[in-house]
Design an enzyme around this catalytic site. Sequence first.
Site, PDB file in Angstrom:
ATOM      1  N   GLY A 181      37.675 -57.483 -41.381  1.00  0.00           N
ATOM      2  CA  GLY A 181      39.042 -57.975 -41.305  1.00  0.00           C
ATOM      3  C   GLY A 181      39.213 -59.423 -41.700  1.00  0.00           C
ATOM      4  N   SER A 207      28.205 -51.552 -46.101  1.00  0.00           N
ATOM      5  CA  SER A 207      29.249 -50.692 -46.668  1.00  0.00           C
ATOM      6  C   SER A 207      29.869 -51.339 -47.899  1.00  0.00           C
ATOM      7  CB  SER A 207      30.332 -50.431 -45.626  1.00  0.00           C
ATOM      8  OG  SER A 207      30.922 -51.650 -45.213  1.00  0.00           O
ATOM      9  N   THR A 211      39.307 -51.157 -47.707  1.00  0.00           N
ATOM     10  CA  THR A 211      40.619 -51.817 -47.742  1.00  0.00           C
ATOM     11  C   THR A 211      40.490 -53.324 -47.910  1.00  0.00           C
ATOM     12  OG1 THR A 211      40.649 -51.982 -45.329  1.00  0.00           O
ATOM     13  CG2 THR A 211      41.668 -50.035 -46.307  1.00  0.00           C
ATOM     14  N   THR A 216      29.904 -56.114 -47.964  1.00  0.00           N
ATOM     15  CA  THR A 216      28.617 -56.777 -48.178  1.00  0.00           C
ATOM     16  C   THR A 216      27.875 -56.146 -49.349  1.00  0.00           C
ATOM     17  OG1 THR A 216      28.435 -57.425 -45.856  1.00  0.00           O
ATOM     18  CG2 THR A 216      26.395 -57.336 -47.115  1.00  0.00           C
ATOM     19  N   ASP A 269      42.716 -46.246 -36.833  1.00  0.00           N
ATOM     20  CA  ASP A 269      41.591 -47.137 -36.545  1.00  0.00           C
ATOM     21  C   ASP A 269      41.414 -47.237 -35.038  1.00  0.00           C
ATOM     22  OD1 ASP A 269      39.495 -48.844 -36.962  1.00  0.00           O
ATOM     23  OD2 ASP A 269      40.721 -50.619 -37.291  1.00  0.00           O
TER      24      ASP A 269
END
Length: 509
Positions: A181, A207, A211, A216, A269
């Site tokens: 985020g 991952s 969005t 990374t 989420d």
Amino acid sequence: MSPADTARPQLKIRSVALDTGRENVVVISRRSRALRPEVFSGFSRVELRCNSRTLLATLLITDDDALVGPDEIGLSEPALRRFAEPAGMLATVSPATPPESLEAVRAKIRGETLSDEAIAAVIEDLAHYRYSDMEIAAFLIGSASFMTSGELLALTHAMANAGTQLTWPEPVVVDKHCIGGIPGNRTSMVVVPIVAAHGLTIPKTSSRAITSPAGTADTMEVLARVNVGAEEMKSIVAACNGCVIWGGHVNLSPADDILISVERPLSLDTREQMVASILSKKLAAGSTHLLLDLPVGPTAKLTSGAEAMRLRKLFEFVGDRFGLKVEVITTDGRQPIGHGIGPVLEARDVMAVLGNEPQAPADLREKSLRLAAHLLEYDPKLRGGAGYSRARELLDSGAALKQMQKIIDAQGPSAGRSELGDLAFDVGAASDGVVSAIDCLRLNRLARTAGAPVNKGAGIRLYKKIGDRVDQGEPLYRVFTCDPSEHDLAAAAASANNGYVLDGPNGPH
């Protein structure tokens, strides 16, 4: 083939160029002899058979003979890959028998609590692509209304066991994870070489962005190859004590990747799903000690300390039940970390920190040192409280940079772009003032509008952070794009709302 299959019309398999995400899709002609209107309609679930192989898929019907002819059946790329039968082979198509586990999904929608066995059956079918996206969405929505602690434990266990499970010879295997985020915040790529240089094992599976403008794995791919299989990953870790690779290629908790692909468009989420998602992958990766970073800020995923505390307790509860040592820390999530947002810019920040360059972002350096310190404290040979000084020593001496280069060499060169986009524009302050707030969510969206992470050279270079004074017209940041249309879209988005709040003589604006 069974007698029933022999009686059905056989269709020649054809590859069709359709982007269907993760979903298996097959296409037949409206004039096909296999199309029985009383049985099949668009978006029906069908079963494809060839030799001893079967595949569940969603059916599309076309009037375009150029796509598939009357005697053909077209398979999307995911369907063709999973079916593992070459184009040109003959197959039959029939109505699919729904997976038995769908009854558990219906029970969850009715508000019932599912057994461990029911949840395991759902995840087993889901991981083998027996569910359509609509059926996956039904499971997610049903689970979002409520999930007991027992269901959460069962879900985490089932997801961890559904794919590859790694083991390591070392008694202590550390990892870190941030719930995301926050733009920039590429601490893992600094922490991994520090910890690996010390001698602890840190096999980091990361991952790709869903969005955000960079995951990374997207950022590491600027520097090195990240599509590494399980056996090669073990060799890299044996040689380097660590790695930074894409977890999807190792097939850790594959059900999680499928769930995420449906969750994100629905903006689902839930905290329980987040915990199951993260911890299932860490358990499958063979981690023994996990450090979790929970950023808290007005535009972060967590907006209050109380919210972070509830999530922390949930992580600790599940970790304890599976023998995973989980340490959770809250960090400042009010603004981006580092100077860059987007894969190339974030990779440059990382290498500047590792190289101890004068212009390296101080916030990325300091946060990475603090996180690495926590992980180093898991070394029983290190004196208590010595983690930070040891992390700083490894960074300042160049040992971490040397270790990062060793990891990059072991993973191999990347085929991705490493240059910035050649189209750029500055976004200036509307008035004099002091930066009082930065909207992380809006900057993430702006960087994606500019083309990141698909175009790794797209992104945002920040010039101002909270507390900085600016004059009217002075650049707050520069946006890089690789495509004229994305340049225009990003410029319009930044003009509508640049994501910065300035405090001036007349208050915030």
